[in-house]
Design an enzyme around this catalytic site. Sequence first.
Site, PDB file in Angstrom:
ATOM      1  N   ASP A 101     -69.762  62.108  34.405  1.00 19.64           N
ATOM      2  CA  ASP A 101     -70.374  62.224  33.086  1.00 19.64           C
ATOM      3  C   ASP A 101     -69.244  62.233  32.045  1.00 19.64           C
ATOM      4  O   ASP A 101     -68.059  62.290  32.373  1.00 19.64           O
ATOM      5  CB  ASP A 101     -71.281  63.465  32.980  1.00 19.64           C
ATOM      6  CG  ASP A 101     -72.345  63.278  31.885  1.00 19.64           C
ATOM      7  OD1 ASP A 101     -72.156  62.410  31.001  1.00 19.64           O
ATOM      8  OD2 ASP A 101     -73.352  64.010  31.886  1.00 19.64           O
TER       9      ASP A 101
HETATM   10  C1  NOJ Z   1     -73.611  62.642  28.499  1.00 12.92           C
HETATM   11  C2  NOJ Z   1     -74.920  62.786  29.197  1.00 12.92           C
HETATM   12  O1  NOJ Z   1     -74.959  63.989  29.932  1.00 12.92           O
HETATM   13  C3  NOJ Z   1     -75.262  61.643  30.146  1.00 12.92           C
HETATM   14  O2  NOJ Z   1     -76.612  61.770  30.505  1.00 12.92           O
HETATM   15  C4  NOJ Z   1     -74.986  60.312  29.520  1.00 12.92           C
HETATM   16  O3  NOJ Z   1     -75.304  59.272  30.420  1.00 12.92           O
HETATM   17  C5  NOJ Z   1     -73.551  60.237  29.065  1.00 12.92           C
HETATM   18  N1  NOJ Z   1     -73.303  61.295  28.093  1.00 12.92           N
HETATM   19  C6  NOJ Z   1     -73.192  58.886  28.463  1.00 12.92           C
HETATM   20  O4  NOJ Z   1     -73.786  58.716  27.253  1.00 12.92           O
END
Ligand code: NOJ
Length: 720
Positions: free
Chosen positions: A261
Amino acid sequence: MVGKTRNIDDLVGRMTLAEKLGQLTMTSASYAVTGPVIAGDSTESIRNGNLGNLLNLVGAQHVHEMQRIAVEESRLGIPLLMGFDVIHGHRTIFPVPLAEAATFDPQIWELTAREAARETAADGLALTFAPMLDVSRDLRWGRTVEGPGEDPWLAVEIARAKVRGFQGADLSSPESVAATAKHFCAYGPVTGGRDYASVDISERTLREVHLPGFAAAVRAGVAAIMPAFTELGGIPLTMHKPLLRDYLRGELGFDGVIVSDYNAIRELIYHGVAGDIVDAAVLALKAGVDIDMMAEAYRNGLPVALERGLVTREEIDECVWRVLRLKERLGLFDDPYGRGSRAEPAETIAARRRIAREVAVKSLVLAKNSTGVLPLIEGARRVCVLGPLADAWREMRGPWAAAGYEQPSVTVLAGLRDALTGTSVVHADGVPIAAADVSGIGAAVELVTSDTDVVILCLGEAAEMSGEAASRAHPELPGEQRAFTDAVLERARREHVPVVAVLFCGRPLIVPWLMERADAVLIAWFPGTEAGNAIADVMTGRVSPSGRTPITWPRGLGQVPLFYSQRSSGRPENPQDHFTSKYLDSPSSPLLPFGFGLTYGRFVYANLAVSPDTVTAEGAVEVTVDVANEGARVAEETVFLFIRDRVASVARPTLELKGTAKIVLDPGTTGKVRFTLPAAELRFLGLDFEPVLEPGEIEIRVGPCADPAQLMSARLTLQA
Ligand code: NOJ
């Protein structure tokens, strides 16, 4: 150059360390930012072959330009993998995932993913960070809106349908994108419902509730998995070897890409498990994380780690190999510009809007209709559409509306004005969504005159009040909406005007008073681009509502976590016995049970049968029930099949969902609903967490929702 890259082993053999680490890095192109931007301008890195993946870039032209630099100007010409969060539609915005879960319809889940994939691919992109499969039983958690709701069976069904929809039959098709199952795993039970907070749950809850959705996604062939930001019992998922390497890669045989993430590898430092970025990179790599999203940990940390002997070249190569293989499976080596090479025809886009409307209709949950105020009477003369969500097109899309931001959505006001020709539709916001401003209440209430046929009161959260980093300690109507609603209800009662409340929300809200006092309550969640039209369709009776809540609505926050599949306790609730499991100051029962939702029909269940009534491990039984529509309108009923294993080696939940079915019935007709229940579905994890099938009696419970009082019962005997 492209032709020569087909053999991945050969390609890996020709790459420098910097080029390899580039393939293990994903940086943001800053279109939509969800965390600190640390990557700076990526173009030069792409040209140098030091960056292999991007996120947050949209528009085929931009995407192709970046791809051109990678393919034509970098030394090895390896195409970029570009990803985007397509949470509920890309350009055309479908209802938020929690609302889609409320359709209880696998065909819809697959269809919207397919359509979203086509739009995403038409934008040149090949990867999405969806579906989100985190089961949520705490409505304070803002990300409840992105997921399947409270039930693992539902998470499994949604996982399968979404992976099929996004990836299609052929991942290399220019209309398919790679899906990412996220956030692996048990992100939902964050302490106190506070996003990113610590998680501490039992092994049984982990395995029974939080892993099945991901296992289903892997079995359906999901291309990628994203570990959660959170830590589970002290081990951040981004470095969780037992879950990433042993369970995902080992037990489930997942050989796709694990993408971290956003900045999550660097956050290992803040979790307190890594001293610096080198440590952090080593921990993530060892656990099997292939792509570092936004932390710059692999590019900065792994060369040092390699020098110090903390990681091996083979470990790095293994990740590079997986990333390149995904690019190959996506057809990017063969045709890096395949996706987004032609604009979608106008008819395709128009047809998709029609789908968005139908799906939104099916996601609406009618929670109350006590006086039969819905559907609205034909020929109404005057309708008051009040409240801060009545004419709020931006809010209708809900949180995380991908690249659909600039597309106007249909508001409730616009939808009703369009549908109610010949009716005077008057409108006032009354109060803002969240600000402390009561100055508009008086004038808005004045609109409720004695010749008004109905008040449609549009209340709820702003879109951004749910989603990532949007936990709420007081998940009620924000701002002055309660005061406004009180004033409207009071005036309407005096003028004998019925009030229909429409609730926009990314989670259940704590509104027992509203459920009690409004004549009707329609839970709209956030319906997307076609919101107002869909709401008008249901209000005017063009379609009977059919959505069912995929998450229990509590009466008060003190009941949270409240979910239908609790175990019974050694002292099950007994109002006559003080020392039993209950509250002194609240009922234990929910405001709305899981699966609850009214229709314009009136369904009566009879003749539940299980045939045969004895089954062996390899067998299956048929469960049938007659459903009659004794109402005055055609409607669709959703039928739930639960089981209860009353005596087992491990205490089992009082209800476990095993299937749902739908039936559309004209007034005065009866139909038979059939479920096939394989004995294998009666398995559970025994004392040692291995699946067991224990002989004995199983209760089969069938009905319209998870309220035990509304379920029919039959017996099934499982033989050794
Ligand atoms: C943070 C989020 O937790 C995740 O769900 C997402 O895919 C990423 N950012 C990328 O935007």
